[in-house]
Motif scaffolding. Structure first.
Motif, PDB file in Angstrom:
ATOM      1  N   VAL A 150      63.128  44.864  70.858  1.00  0.00           N
ATOM      2  CA  VAL A 150      63.057  43.672  70.019  1.00  0.00           C
ATOM      3  C   VAL A 150      63.020  44.113  68.557  1.00  0.00           C
ATOM      4  N   PRO A 151      63.508  43.281  67.637  1.00  0.00           N
ATOM      5  CA  PRO A 151      63.457  43.604  66.197  1.00  0.00           C
ATOM      6  C   PRO A 151      62.072  43.275  65.641  1.00  0.00           C
ATOM      7  N   GLN A 152      61.125  44.184  65.837  1.00  0.00           N
ATOM      8  CA  GLN A 152      59.727  43.897  65.528  1.00  0.00           C
ATOM      9  C   GLN A 152      59.519  43.471  64.079  1.00  0.00           C
ATOM     10  N   VAL A 153      60.098  44.203  63.151  1.00  0.00           N
ATOM     11  CA  VAL A 153      59.882  43.883  61.740  1.00  0.00           C
ATOM     12  C   VAL A 153      60.450  42.507  61.406  1.00  0.00           C
ATOM     13  N   ARG A 154      61.565  42.188  62.020  1.00  0.00           N
ATOM     14  CA  ARG A 154      62.172  40.875  61.792  1.00  0.00           C
ATOM     15  C   ARG A 154      61.280  39.759  62.323  1.00  0.00           C
ATOM     16  N   PHE A 155      60.681  39.962  63.493  1.00  0.00           N
ATOM     17  CA  PHE A 155      59.771  38.971  64.040  1.00  0.00           C
ATOM     18  C   PHE A 155      58.529  38.825  63.161  1.00  0.00           C
ATOM     19  N   LEU A 156      57.963  39.957  62.730  1.00  0.00           N
ATOM     20  CA  LEU A 156      56.756  39.902  61.904  1.00  0.00           C
ATOM     21  C   LEU A 156      57.019  39.212  60.569  1.00  0.00           C
ATOM     22  N   ALA A 157      58.253  39.285  60.097  1.00  0.00           N
ATOM     23  CA  ALA A 157      58.600  38.654  58.827  1.00  0.00           C
ATOM     24  C   ALA A 157      58.830  37.148  58.962  1.00  0.00           C
ATOM     25  N   HIS A 158      58.860  36.641  60.193  1.00  0.00           N
ATOM     26  CA  HIS A 158      59.107  35.209  60.398  1.00  0.00           C
ATOM     27  C   HIS A 158      57.881  34.405  59.961  1.00  0.00           C
ATOM     28  N   GLY A 159      58.103  33.295  59.335  1.00  0.00           N
ATOM     29  CA  GLY A 159      57.020  32.506  58.762  1.00  0.00           C
ATOM     30  C   GLY A 159      56.047  31.938  59.758  1.00  0.00           C
ATOM     31  N   SER A 160      56.423  31.812  61.033  1.00  0.00           N
ATOM     32  CA  SER A 160      55.502  31.246  62.020  1.00  0.00           C
ATOM     33  C   SER A 160      54.529  32.275  62.579  1.00  0.00           C
ATOM     34  N   VAL A 161      54.762  33.566  62.339  1.00  0.00           N
ATOM     35  CA  VAL A 161      53.887  34.617  62.872  1.00  0.00           C
ATOM     36  C   VAL A 161      52.714  34.820  61.920  1.00  0.00           C
ATOM     37  N   GLY A 162      51.498  34.675  62.458  1.00  0.00           N
ATOM     38  CA  GLY A 162      50.306  34.836  61.625  1.00  0.00           C
ATOM     39  C   GLY A 162      49.354  35.892  62.119  1.00  0.00           C
ATOM     40  N   GLY A 163      49.515  36.346  63.380  1.00  0.00           N
ATOM     41  CA  GLY A 163      48.634  37.361  63.941  1.00  0.00           C
ATOM     42  C   GLY A 163      49.424  38.403  64.701  1.00  0.00           C
ATOM     43  N   PHE A 164      48.824  39.569  64.859  1.00  0.00           N
ATOM     44  CA  PHE A 164      49.498  40.694  65.505  1.00  0.00           C
ATOM     45  C   PHE A 164      48.476  41.407  66.374  1.00  0.00           C
ATOM     46  N   LEU A 165      48.638  41.314  67.712  1.00  0.00           N
ATOM     47  CA  LEU A 165      47.822  42.079  68.652  1.00  0.00           C
ATOM     48  C   LEU A 165      48.529  43.398  68.890  1.00  0.00           C
ATOM     49  N   THR A 166      47.915  44.495  68.447  1.00  0.00           N
ATOM     50  CA  THR A 166      48.597  45.782  68.425  1.00  0.00           C
ATOM     51  C   THR A 166      47.631  46.898  68.770  1.00  0.00           C
ATOM     52  N   ASN A 167      48.187  48.083  69.014  1.00  0.00           N
ATOM     53  CA  ASN A 167      47.389  49.240  69.411  1.00  0.00           C
ATOM     54  C   ASN A 167      46.826  50.023  68.229  1.00  0.00           C
ATOM     55  N   ALA A 168      46.996  49.564  67.019  1.00  0.00           N
ATOM     56  CA  ALA A 168      46.459  50.219  65.817  1.00  0.00           C
ATOM     57  C   ALA A 168      47.175  51.513  65.467  1.00  0.00           C
TER      58      ALA A 168
END
Length: 467
Positions: A342-360
């Motif tokens: 998936v294009p992670q950076v593109r998804f994170l840049a989308h205005g509807s994304v406000g949180g990120f559950l990630t492995n740090a």
């Protein structure tokens, strides 16, 4: 030396064979080239095809040199990056496959500098035999480097040797400021043997880091003075050599076609309401862990987009398995499970994304913070626990609560952490802090200035040696 009258330099870059190293090194290479210098990035053919896309306008200065990967016993056919390994037990096999003879060729083509990460601990000696200096470029944060200590300490020598598990579960005495950055017991039990004990590649991960730093002339850290000034100062004192922040150089969002269905799905949600879920290319989660994460997402009642990878114990690589029965049907419309790349950076840049559950992992942290995304952290290996403690104490992230003995977590632990940053009152505080930080960490101007400062230090060192 290849330095021209215009002051341009030529760099050879040697990243470790992991997506999480190759991609940021390629982004650093792009930013160096934009400053008018030449870069040759060494990789292996399969990784070049999968990961590196050189913009047409940079082709004259940015070169990728494919080096065939030596055959190593037990290394699976076609395994040219850590993501290709069916088990982490095979990582030592990949480490033994050195990209040797990195400076072959005529004298006129020799670089001014070789830039390495931790895995290529042998490269400084190889470069020095050709009269070329090395700089260590850390993909670890300054907080993690400071916690690990001096190179001698990582080798088990000196005043503060780090050669027992208990040496890593408390803040070292040499850290002169209050901090919670340390491993938890379950984290250290999982990583001490692969990290600090020599493996089948003949040396430990800690030794590789230490030797790479010790034999390099300068150290660049993927960080900034605005982000962790106290740790950068400490690392300079520990290493007794120049330590220069490189910026975090987040990659730009990918362009082009593809994943229109997912982007359209994101378009249908309110600003900053969706949680993006991904655990990086290095983590190999088990079915039981994935099931708990899925149930936590379901219990949170929040919309989410999950970049899902099949569990390590599924026996398949097709993305099936690992999810609770009926999960996707129950969350349909509120949750979207994406399999494959998936294009992670593109998804994170989308205005509807406000949180990120990630492995740090530092790559994911960088990509999230640069776009003002609130972070929920579930550290799973390597330096991720240190990164999590660091961000939590800065009040820009929440860590999923875990059992202190075995590191297990529940669906409710996941749901509670998500609600804290997304819908409860303190979430606004997290959001404000992250947005302020994003103006610095996500700024091309700030990041490019860090790269210029680093290049100036390298140039000054070269001139001093020539003079």
């Amino acid at each position: 030396m290849a330095t021209t009258n215009s002051g341009s330099m030529h760099f050879v870059i040697v990243p470790w064979l992991a997506f999480g190293d190759i991609l940021p090194f390629a982004e650093l290479a792009r930013r160096i080239v934009l400053q008018g210098h030449r870069v040759t990035l060494l990789s292996v053919p399969r990784n070049t095809r999968r990961l590196i896309d050189i913009p047409p306008d940079l082709e004259g200065l940015f070169c990728v040199a494919d080096v065939p990967l030596p055959r190593v016993e037990r290394l699976p056919e076609g395994a040219e990056a850590t993501i290709d390994l069916p088990s982490d037990d095979l990582r030592p096999c990949l480490r033994r496959a050195r990209l040797s003879d990195i400076l072959q060729g005529p004298e006129a083509s020799r670089p001014d500098w070789v830039l390495i990460d931790y895995a290529a601990y042998w490269a400084p000696a190889a470069a020095a035999s050709h009269g070329v200096p090395c700089a260590f470029v850390s993909m670890f944060s300054a907080a993690a480097l400071g916690f690990f200590g001096s190179p001698r300490a990582l080798m088990g020598l000196g005043e503060n040797p780090r050669n027992k598990p208990e040496h890593f579960t408390s803040v070292p005495d040499y850290v002169p400021f209050p901090t919670t950055v340390a491993y938890r017991g379950y984290e250290m039990r999982a990583m001490f043997k692969p990290g600090m004990v020599p493996d089948d590649s003949e040396v430990s991960e800690g030794y590789r880091i230490a030797k790479s730093i010790e034999d390099s002339k300068l150290v660049g850290v993927r960080s900034s003075r605005e982000f962790e000034p106290e740790w950068l100062q400490l690392v300079g004192e520990l290493y007794q050599k120049p330590v220069i922040p490189l910026g975090l150089f987040p990659p730009p969002p990918t362009q082009g076609i593809g994943h229109e269905a997912e982007l359209e799905w994101l378009d249908g949600h309110a600003p900053r309401s969706v949680v993006y879920v991904a655990f990086g290319s290095e983590v190999k989660l088990a079915s039981a862990q994935l099931q708990v994460i899925a149930l936590g997402l379901e219990a949170s009642d929040m919309p989410f987009l999950w970049a899902y990878r099949a569990p390590a114990d599924s026996g398949t690589g097709d993305g099936d398995g690992g999810l609770p029965e009926g999960f996707e049907e129950r969350v349909r419309g509120r949750g979207l499970v994406c399999r494959g790349w998936v294009p992670q950076v593109r998804f994170l840049a989308h205005g509807s994304v406000g949180g990120f559950l990630t492995n740090a992992g530092l790559n994911s942290i960088t990509e999230g913070l640069a776009r003002g995304i609130r972070l929920v952290l579930l550290p799973l290996l390597f330096d991720q626990g240190l990164n999590a403690r660091h961000l939590v104490e800065k009040k820009i992230a929440v860590e999923v609560a875990r059992d202190e003995e075995d590191g297990s977590f529940t669906a409710e632990n996941v749901a509670v952490a998500l609600r804290r940053v997304m819908v409860e009152g303190e979430g606004e505080e997290f959001g404000a802090e992250v947005r302020d930080l994003a103006e610095v960490l996500g700024s091309d101007e700030v990041n490019d200035q860090c790269v210029r400062d680093f290049l100036r230090c390298l140039s000054d060192y070269s001139r001093q040696q020539q003079g």
